[in-house]
Design a protein around this motif. Structure first.
Motif, PDB file in Angstrom:
ATOM      1  N   GLN A  38      -6.540  -2.672  -8.500  1.00 60.05           N
ATOM      2  CA  GLN A  38      -7.362  -1.792  -9.038  1.00 60.05           C
ATOM      3  C   GLN A  38      -8.546  -2.637 -10.068  1.00 60.05           C
ATOM      4  N   GLU A  39      -8.020  -3.347 -10.731  1.00 58.62           N
ATOM      5  CA  GLU A  39      -9.069  -4.381 -11.665  1.00 58.62           C
ATOM      6  C   GLU A  39     -10.214  -4.889 -10.625  1.00 58.62           C
ATOM      7  N   SER A  42     -12.590  -2.215  -9.379  1.00 62.00           N
ATOM      8  CA  SER A  42     -13.439  -1.758 -10.574  1.00 62.00           C
ATOM      9  C   SER A  42     -14.295  -2.833 -11.349  1.00 62.00           C
ATOM     10  N   ILE A  63      -2.649   4.040  -8.109  1.00 64.34           N
ATOM     11  CA  ILE A  63      -3.868   3.630  -9.310  1.00 64.34           C
ATOM     12  C   ILE A  63      -3.511   4.366 -10.531  1.00 64.34           C
ATOM     13  N   PHE A  68      -8.637   0.147 -15.321  1.00 68.56           N
ATOM     14  CA  PHE A  68      -9.870   0.058 -14.820  1.00 68.56           C
ATOM     15  C   PHE A  68     -10.572  -0.984 -15.619  1.00 68.56           C
ATOM     16  N   GLU A  69     -11.604  -1.757 -14.980  1.00 68.51           N
ATOM     17  CA  GLU A  69     -12.410  -2.809 -15.769  1.00 68.51           C
ATOM     18  C   GLU A  69     -13.722  -1.949 -15.776  1.00 68.51           C
ATOM     19  N   PRO A  73     -16.803   2.260 -10.121  1.00 71.30           N
ATOM     20  CA  PRO A  73     -16.555   1.108  -9.329  1.00 71.30           C
ATOM     21  C   PRO A  73     -17.850   1.100  -8.565  1.00 71.30           C
ATOM     22  N   LYS A 103     -14.065   8.339  -5.388  1.00 69.27           N
ATOM     23  CA  LYS A 103     -15.301   7.497  -6.069  1.00 69.27           C
ATOM     24  C   LYS A 103     -16.157   7.011  -4.725  1.00 69.27           C
TER      25      LYS A 103
END
Length: 363
Positions: A38-39, A42, A63, A68-69, A73, A103
């Motif tokens: 996930q990181e 994103s 998720i 999230f980063e 994304p 997304k």
């Protein structure tokens, strides 16, 4: 629904579509992380890339809202051996495929990712396209070979206006080249009063904010595409402690006379060993970069090499010999990955404290 992945060298992989069904073109690279997808998806540093996950099963814990980063994304696509459609984790809000559809991120599964990873390691990162299995490969290759990337990766992911993340401690200006949320989190945990500014911000405007320190963030692409910021770095490093991460590290090196070069296949994963040359200690780091500082270009009268990769011996850290400025190639915020390297943020805090003491002594 069948799809295929076509690489610019003519290699074709047939697989199954998941996520968005749109066609996508990007640089095909691989990431060796066993978790943290996930990181990675994103991370703004992955702009323009199609990520191959070498770990065979992706999506098994879903998720969640916390990891999230970035909000939106910018990854071009995802390649996996197997995409799990029945995640199991108490924090999971939706499956990987549901998220990808939301997304508009295309993916392909059922690919022999071990073979693809070995191919990239042998030939290097290359352009690729995920598209309909029915289209003729010759036509796809012609379109792929005619595709050029504009080189505006940082512009696509950097903030367009300054914004604050208030605190009551050190005043830190973060120059945003594609900032990860993890960096803000680490500064916030240390009580910093943060102002994030676009990468186009001038040295004068940054210094007007009267920062105690300046952080040059991570980001995507070739640092030479934003070489104009080197002038800003040269000016601010004379006035304020400076810390560069990832792309920020490369730009710090360039601002002090070094050059960068494209790596064969890059470093992308969460268990890269790095040696601290001062202590001899080995730390495990998270990495995500396709460029590196050229060894032979480093002016050893200006910069000292502080860290090296255990595998390959590439430069992983630098510090200025006369100014309170340093940088690391790896990702000390550990999003995802080992938390060994978070001490780099403590080092930044210590340098700001030392600078403040010097100012007070001369006041």
């Amino acid at each position: 629904m069948k799809r295929k992945l076509v690489l610019e060298d003519g290699t074709v992989f047939l697989g199954d579509a998941f996520g968005s069904k749109k066609e996508t073109i990007g640089e095909v690279v691989f990431n060796t992380s066993m978790s943290g997808y996930q990181e990675i998806i994103s991370d703004p540093s992955n702009y323009g890339q199609i990520i191959t996950f070498s770990y065979p099963l992706i999506g098994n814990y879903g998720i969640n809202r916390d990891d999230f980063e970035s909000i939106q994304p910018v990854i071009k696509g995802i390649i996996v051996k197997e995409a799990c459609d029945t995640p199991s984790n108490w924090r999971s809000n939706l499956s990987l495929e549901e998220f990808m559809k939301q997304k508009d991120i295309p993916g392909i599964s059922g690919i022999d990712t071990r073979m693809l990873t070995r191919l990239i390691r042998e030939k290097g990162a290359m352009k690729g396209i995920i598209c309909s299995a029915e289209e003729k490969t010759e036509a796809i290759l012609n379109r792929l070979q005619a595709t050029t990337f504009p080189g505006d990766e940082v512009k696509q992911v950097s903030s367009t206006k300054p914004f604050p993340s208030p605190g009551r401690g050190k005043n830190v200006v973060v120059v945003d080249f594609g900032l990860k949320n993890g960096i803000l989190r680490e500064l916030t945990e240390r009580g910093c009063d943060i102002t994030v500014v676009p990468f186009t911000t001038s040295a004068q405007d940054i210094l007007t904010l009267r920062p105690d320190g300046i952080l040059l963030s991570n980001g995507p692409g070739n640092p030479e595409h934003v070489a104009q910021v080197c002038k800003m770095i040269q000016e601010v490093q004379k006035e304020v402690p400076l810390f560069g991460i990832g792309l920020g590290h490369q730009l710090f090196a360039m601002a002090n006379g070094s050059k960068v070069e494209k790596m064969h296949s890059g470093h992308r994963g969460t268990s890269y060993p790095v040696k601290d040359l001062a202590t001899g200690k080995i730390i495990f780091t998270s990495q995500n970069h396709g460029f590196e500082v050229s060894e032979k270009s480093v002016d050893t009268n200006t910069l000292t090499i502080t860290h090296r990769a255990v595998n390959g011996n590439s430069i992983e850290g630098l510090k200025h010999q006369k100014l309170p400025a340093f940088s690391v190639q790896y990702e000390p915020e550990a999003s995802p990955g080992s938390e060994d390297a978070k001490v780099a943020f403590d080092q930044f805090m210590n340098i700001m404290d030392q600078q403040q003491e010097r100012v007070e002594q001369h006041a």
